[in-house]
Design an enzyme around this catalytic site. Structure first.
Site, short mmCIF file in Angstrom:
data_model
loop_
_atom_site.label_atom_id
_atom_site.label_comp_id
_atom_site.label_asym_id
_atom_site.label_seq_id
_atom_site.Cartn_x
_atom_site.Cartn_y
_atom_site.Cartn_z
N GLY A 284 0.98 -1.43 -0.33
CA GLY A 284 -0.24 -0.23 0.04
C GLY A 284 1.09 1.09 0.15
N SER A 285 0.58 2.57 1.25
CA SER A 285 0.74 4.08 0.70
C SER A 285 2.69 3.50 1.05
CB SER A 285 -0.28 4.89 1.51
OG SER A 285 -1.24 4.94 0.77
#
Length: 552
Positions: A284-285
């Site tokens: 993810g981020s």
């Protein structure tokens, strides 16, 4: 006279026949059957048992004992020599505490010449068994494994089996140096089966000590903070890694749930897993830092480059929006990273291009083991450039479409923290008192200037308006990145199962401490800034002053 001579002749013949038979019998017993009979006699009088070698210790970086061995004894029987199995089982039950039925089953096998009745009992218990003076019952010296710190770092250290062989963790991977060579002893019995003496056939040896880079105090604090978060959010599990980014030394490697290494009988596969090296997930981020790093290094963007970002961006058949809906806005590269903009990260990734982006993923070490020295380390999954589809560059820049391990993420972030240098993480510092040649092969991935720019931009994540703005340690400037990744379920992204993560370091300008936290499937709240980032804050608040790291 003739009658007397005939009788004497017959008597002589009889004696001759008897003597001849005796000679033949002696030849048969000694010459033909001698070896077999000697072996049978030996087996009736002598029992050979294996004496496990005493294992070396596992130590933390300061010499604190994490695993060691102490004297113990096995209680053994020669069942066919036990006169009254039932009464003997009752008497032994009072001393050993073993179920009477189990003892009776072992003692009732009259064809057996050897049986274990209890393993690794305390020497005081063994002395009580000797005082019973039961024919056919004896004790054999051995050792048992102790873990003085309890469940601390249990997945990392691992556990041993009944015969002192390493089964999991470092106990398994370092078994060849920890485990001393087994020996053999003969227990010599008298005619009624009482042990007379023990004769050492081959002495057992002591294994070498293995000193790890773990710090027991930091490990303990890391486990506490991680356990509290996993319990508070009802998560499936979690892991946290603490490193010195300048050396690659792993100071803590925590996992939850844990297990008691002295009792494997109740441990589940989930409890035994070292998630730091074995758990694979879409980052993810947290992966956006590498998207920005590649573009900075290739001079595609600068920290102040400005981008007009619509509410959504379309990449072939994919529509990518933000975690929370927003109107179109203009953000700089630094703001895109601080606010974790999906649209902004994809925009930068597309500007960088698939060819170069693929090369940078590999340069940061994704898709291969880090070489930390823990058995069974996963390599993650990174698509090869020739497997990219039209929408791949809508996935990869925001940390989707690939899988990593927490150790890979921590190692890659150490590049940013250590001025652009990638080095293998280290878990073992010495064996037998001799420092290991780690052959970490440190090499430059990005320039010091790019690394410094990234560290400054990642400060914004913990500043007002950042995704982890509530986390702070008084006196220290922190930097890091949050991650909130949906798990894949039946080929699509789940709306209820997430992985919350955070990677951070301090002090931001010259990092000496790096922490990666990953929490699997937190309930009710699932964002990395609220679930994982506070764990980083608690660990850093303890570890920074403990290690004597000066503020900023």
């Amino acid at each position: 006279m003739r009658l007397i001579d005939r009788r004497l002749g017959l008597l002589f013949c009889a004696f001759f026949l008897i003597f001849s038979f005796a000679l033949l019998r002696a030849f048969w017993l000694q010459g033909v059957k001698g070896d077999t009979l000697r072996a049978e006699a030996h087996s009736q009088q002598v029992t050979t048992v294996t004496i496990p070698g005493e294992r070396g210790r596992v130590l933390d970086r300061n010499g604190k004992v994490l695993a060691a061995s102490e004297d113990a004894a096995d209680v053994v029987a020669t069942p066919y020599q036990v006169e009254n199995p039932g009464r003997t089982a009752l008497r032994l039950h009072e001393v050993l505490g073993e179920p009477t039925s189990d003892l009776l089953n072992a003692l009732s096998d009259r064809s057996s010449g050897f049986a274990y009745l209890a393993r690794k009992v305390d020497p005081n218990v063994a002395a009580e068994v000797k005082r019973l003076d039961i024919t056919g019952i004896s004790t054999v010296p051995t050792s048992k494994r102790l873990y003085p710190q309890g469940e601390l770092a249990s997945q990392v250290i691992g556990a041993v089996g009944t015969d002192n062989q390493g089964l999991t963790g470092l106990e398994h991977s370092e078994n060849s140096v920890l485990g001393g060579a087994n020996g053999e002893e003969d227990i010599v019995h008298d005619a009624v089966g009482r042990p007379l003496r023990m004769e050492t056939v081959k002495p057992a040896s002591v294994g070498e000590d293995v000193q790890t880079t773990l710090d027991a105090a930091i490990q303990d604090k890391t486990e506490q903070a991680l356990n509290d978060a996993v319990s508070h959010y009802g998560a499936k599990g979690g892991t946290a890694i603490v490193m010195n980014p300048n050396t690659g030394d792993v100071l803590a490697m925590a996992n939850t749930p844990g297990f008691d290494p002295s009792d494997l009988s109740n441990a589940t596969s989930n409890e035994l897993e070292n998630r730091a090296t074995g758990f694979t997930y879409e980052p993810g981020s947290t992966f956006k830092a590498f998207t920005v790093a590649s573009a900075l290094e290739d001079h595609v963007v600068t920290p102040s480059s400005s981008f007009y970002l619509p509410s959504e961006i379309h990449v072939y058949d994919r529509t990518i929006g933000e975690a929370e809906a927003r109107p179109p806005e203009t953000l700089t590269t630094a703001q895109i990273l601080a606010q974790s903009s999906n649209v902004g990260a994809v925009t930068i990734g597309l500007k960088e291009g698939a060819d170069r982006f693929s090369q940078w993923i590999n340069r940061f070490g994704f898709g291969r083991p880090t070489g930390v020295g823990y058995p069974g380390e996963e390599r993650g999954i990174v698509p090869a450039l020739h497997d990219y589809s039209g929408s791949t560059m809508g996935n990869l820049p925001i940390g989707q479409g690939l899988s990593v391990t927490p150790m890979q993420i921590a190692t890659a972030y150490s590049v940013i923290a250590d001025g652009g240098i990638l080095r293998h993480p280290t878990l073992i510092s010495s064996v037998g008192g001799q420092p290991l040649d780690q052959n970490s092969d440190p090499h430059r991935v990005i320039t010091p200037r790019t690394a410094a720019q990234l560290r400054q931009m990642l400060e914004g994540v913990l500043a007002p308006g950042g995704t982890a703005s509530e986390v702070s340690v008084p006196g220290y400037t922190l930097a890091g990145k949050t991650g909130t990744a949906q798990k894949v379920e039946n080929g699509t992204y789940s709306d209820s199962r997430y992985v919350a993560s955070f990677v951070g370091f301090a002090p931001a300008n010259r990092p000496k401490l790096l922490v990666a936290v990953v929490v699997d499937e937190p309930q009710s709240v699932h964002v990395g800034g609220l679930v994982a980032a506070p764990v980083f804050g608690q660990i850093a608040e303890f570890a920074l002053p403990y290690l004597g790291i000066s503020p900023n």
